[in-house]
Design an enzyme around this catalytic site. Structure first.
Site, PDB file in Angstrom:
ATOM      1  N   GLU A  17       0.819  -1.222   0.000  1.00 32.75           N
ATOM      2  CA  GLU A  17       0.000   0.000   0.000  1.00 32.75           C
ATOM      3  C   GLU A  17       0.850   1.269   0.000  1.00 32.75           C
ATOM      4  O   GLU A  17       0.362   2.357   0.330  1.00 32.75           O
ATOM      5  CB  GLU A  17      -0.942  -0.031   1.214  1.00 32.75           C
ATOM      6  CG  GLU A  17      -1.924  -1.193   1.126  1.00 32.75           C
ATOM      7  CD  GLU A  17      -2.693  -1.426   2.422  1.00 32.75           C
ATOM      8  OE1 GLU A  17      -3.652  -0.690   2.655  1.00 32.75           O
ATOM      9  OE2 GLU A  17      -2.330  -2.333   3.183  1.00 32.75           O
ATOM     10  N   SER A 153      -6.538  -2.482   1.766  1.00 28.16           N
ATOM     11  CA  SER A 153      -6.674  -2.107   0.357  1.00 28.16           C
ATOM     12  C   SER A 153      -7.161  -3.254  -0.515  1.00 28.16           C
ATOM     13  O   SER A 153      -6.984  -3.252  -1.725  1.00 28.16           O
ATOM     14  CB  SER A 153      -5.349  -1.559  -0.213  1.00 28.16           C
ATOM     15  OG  SER A 153      -5.097  -0.284   0.324  1.00 28.16           O
ATOM     16  N   TYR A 223      -9.131   3.225  -5.283  1.00 26.67           N
ATOM     17  CA  TYR A 223      -8.191   4.323  -5.498  1.00 26.67           C
ATOM     18  C   TYR A 223      -8.205   4.915  -6.902  1.00 26.67           C
ATOM     19  O   TYR A 223      -7.339   5.681  -7.257  1.00 26.67           O
ATOM     20  CB  TYR A 223      -6.771   3.853  -5.123  1.00 26.67           C
ATOM     21  CG  TYR A 223      -6.730   3.381  -3.693  1.00 26.67           C
ATOM     22  CD1 TYR A 223      -7.004   4.263  -2.655  1.00 26.67           C
ATOM     23  CD2 TYR A 223      -6.478   2.050  -3.382  1.00 26.67           C
ATOM     24  CE1 TYR A 223      -7.009   3.833  -1.334  1.00 26.67           C
ATOM     25  CE2 TYR A 223      -6.469   1.613  -2.063  1.00 26.67           C
ATOM     26  CZ  TYR A 223      -6.738   2.512  -1.048  1.00 26.67           C
ATOM     27  OH  TYR A 223      -6.746   2.085   0.244  1.00 26.67           O
ATOM     28  N   ARG A 262     -11.398   3.822  11.384  1.00 21.97           N
ATOM     29  CA  ARG A 262     -12.482   3.652  10.415  1.00 21.97           C
ATOM     30  C   ARG A 262     -12.947   2.205  10.492  1.00 21.97           C
ATOM     31  O   ARG A 262     -12.136   1.285  10.393  1.00 21.97           O
ATOM     32  CB  ARG A 262     -12.002   3.960   8.998  1.00 21.97           C
ATOM     33  CG  ARG A 262     -13.149   3.982   7.969  1.00 21.97           C
ATOM     34  CD  ARG A 262     -12.633   3.808   6.564  1.00 21.97           C
ATOM     35  NE  ARG A 262     -12.243   2.439   6.290  1.00 21.97           N
ATOM     36  CZ  ARG A 262     -11.074   2.081   5.752  1.00 21.97           C
ATOM     37  NH1 ARG A 262     -10.167   2.971   5.451  1.00 21.97           N
ATOM     38  NH2 ARG A 262     -10.800   0.804   5.523  1.00 21.97           N
ATOM     39  N   ASP A 264     -15.368  -0.771   8.915  1.00 19.56           N
ATOM     40  CA  ASP A 264     -16.106  -1.190   7.718  1.00 19.56           C
ATOM     41  C   ASP A 264     -17.225  -2.129   8.147  1.00 19.56           C
ATOM     42  O   ASP A 264     -16.991  -3.094   8.892  1.00 19.56           O
ATOM     43  CB  ASP A 264     -15.159  -1.887   6.739  1.00 19.56           C
ATOM     44  CG  ASP A 264     -14.040  -0.953   6.264  1.00 19.56           C
ATOM     45  OD1 ASP A 264     -14.266   0.270   6.276  1.00 19.56           O
ATOM     46  OD2 ASP A 264     -12.956  -1.444   5.904  1.00 19.56           O
ATOM     47  N   GLU A 277     -14.353  -5.160   9.528  1.00 18.48           N
ATOM     48  CA  GLU A 277     -13.001  -4.951  10.053  1.00 18.48           C
ATOM     49  C   GLU A 277     -12.825  -3.492  10.442  1.00 18.48           C
ATOM     50  O   GLU A 277     -13.669  -2.652  10.135  1.00 18.48           O
ATOM     51  CB  GLU A 277     -11.940  -5.365   9.027  1.00 18.48           C
ATOM     52  CG  GLU A 277     -12.023  -4.636   7.714  1.00 18.48           C
ATOM     53  CD  GLU A 277     -11.100  -5.254   6.658  1.00 18.48           C
ATOM     54  OE1 GLU A 277     -10.131  -4.578   6.284  1.00 18.48           O
ATOM     55  OE2 GLU A 277     -11.341  -6.391   6.214  1.00 18.48           O
ATOM     56  N   ASN A 279      -9.849  -0.176  10.864  1.00 22.06           N
ATOM     57  CA  ASN A 279      -8.595   0.314  10.320  1.00 22.06           C
ATOM     58  C   ASN A 279      -8.044   1.412  11.231  1.00 22.06           C
ATOM     59  O   ASN A 279      -8.755   2.375  11.518  1.00 22.06           O
ATOM     60  CB  ASN A 279      -8.873   0.860   8.913  1.00 22.06           C
ATOM     61  CG  ASN A 279      -7.610   1.145   8.148  1.00 22.06           C
ATOM     62  OD1 ASN A 279      -6.774   1.922   8.593  1.00 22.06           O
ATOM     63  ND2 ASN A 279      -7.475   0.537   6.989  1.00 22.06           N
ATOM     64  N   GLY A 283      -7.181   5.570   5.071  1.00 20.50           N
ATOM     65  CA  GLY A 283      -6.705   6.328   3.914  1.00 20.50           C
ATOM     66  C   GLY A 283      -7.165   7.775   3.989  1.00 20.50           C
ATOM     67  O   GLY A 283      -8.247   8.076   4.474  1.00 20.50           O
TER      68      GLY A 283
END
Length: 307
Positions: A17, A153, A223, A262, A264, A277, A279, A283
């Protein structure tokens, strides 16, 4: 903490990443410079400790994604160097980065999670792959989702619709990790919920709904501008939006996270929210969900970075 003069943004790193991390780091640096904060962007390489020792910044803002950035290692090094930093401490990073562990901990706090198994590569060679694959499909049903037990990612992550597709999905997964997380694929709306703590305790940002054009939120969809449609706030009723916010806050607290995270989630058609999950270094690129949510909350991204 008084006036902020000098910030060192850590970006790049050696994970797959790397490129996303550089984009995140540039975005954070530009935002802080807009507020007249002096920012240096450096990579986490062999010169890092010397850089920190020679000219210690007031604070380090790590935006390293993937291993080292999110597994707690870089935070451990910053602790050794005695430099304050943004984000979760090392032990919390380790727990959040290990997806099966994080999943078990949030499930203990009452969050709904997909059924699944975490199996190392060796299990397939030692116990006979065909029999084990049959047993997995019999136990979890189809469709499935296979992903590495760590990393982000969507590298090595594959949706599986038929038993025949499972071996190839595992091969792809094992290219990124020695352990695979194989889960039932939950149908519903994919959302991301950011949590911030600017000093008065954690609060959830508006949920971001993710609608990838190909149906799968993979690396390209994440992305490449225009590959994914985002709705922020997500198109949820008030009750479901509140449940999603509560789920993200529960995950943030259960895992001992700090400053920013963050989570998900999937919202099933029934309205039930399921945890996927979390983070610890979300990002910050122009296609990332956290900055979108900051904007939707009526906050200034630069001010949030500074705080």
């Amino acid at each position: 903490m008084g006036d902020l003069d000098r910030v060192l943004v850590l970006a790049g790193g050696i994970s797959p990443e790397h490129e996303v991390s550089l984009r995140s780091g540039r975005r954070v640096a530009e935002a802080l410079r807009r507020l007249d904060v002096e920012v240096q962007v450096v990579d986490a390489d062999a010169a890092l400790l010397a850089t920190l020792a020679a000219d210690p910044p007031q604070v380090v803002f790590p935006v390293l994604h993937g291993a080292a950035g999110e597994d707690g290692a870089i935070r451990e090094i910053l602790e050794l160097a005695g430099v304050p930093y943004v984000g979760a401490p090392p032990h919390a990073c380790r727990v959040a980065f290990a997806k099966p562990t994080a999943k078990a901990l949030v499930a203990e706090r009452g969050l709904a999670v997909p059924r699944g198994v975490a199996l190392p590569k060796s299990a397939f060679s030692d116990l006979g792959a065909p029999a084990l694959l049959d047993r997995i499909v019999a136990a979890l049903g189809l469709p499935l989702f296979v992903k590495p037990d760590q990393g982000g990612s969507a590298f090595g992550a594959t949706p599986v619709d038929t038993p025949e597709a499972l071996p190839a999905a595992l091969v792809s997964c094992f290219a990124y990790s020695d352990t695979a997380l194989i889960e039932e694929r939950v149908a519903g709306t994919e959302i991301a919920v950011g949590v911030l703590d600017l000093g008065d305790g954690p609060f959830a940002l508006p949920a971001v709904e993710i609608v990838p054009d190909g149906g799968v939120y993979d690396y390209a969809a994440r992305y490449t501008a225009g590959r994914t449609e985002f709705f922020c706030p997500a198109r949820l009723d008030a009750g479901t939006a509140a449940a999603a916010a509560e789920a993200a806050l529960t995950a943030h607290r259960a895992l001992g996270l700090r400053d920013v995270s963050r989570t998900d989630l999937i919202v099933e058609d029934s309205g039930r929210v399921r945890f996927l999950e979390v983070n610890v270094a979300p990002g910050m690129t122009e296609t990332s969900t956290l900055p979108l949510a900051v904007e939707a909350a009526g906050l200034d991204f630069a001010v949030v970075c500074r705080e």
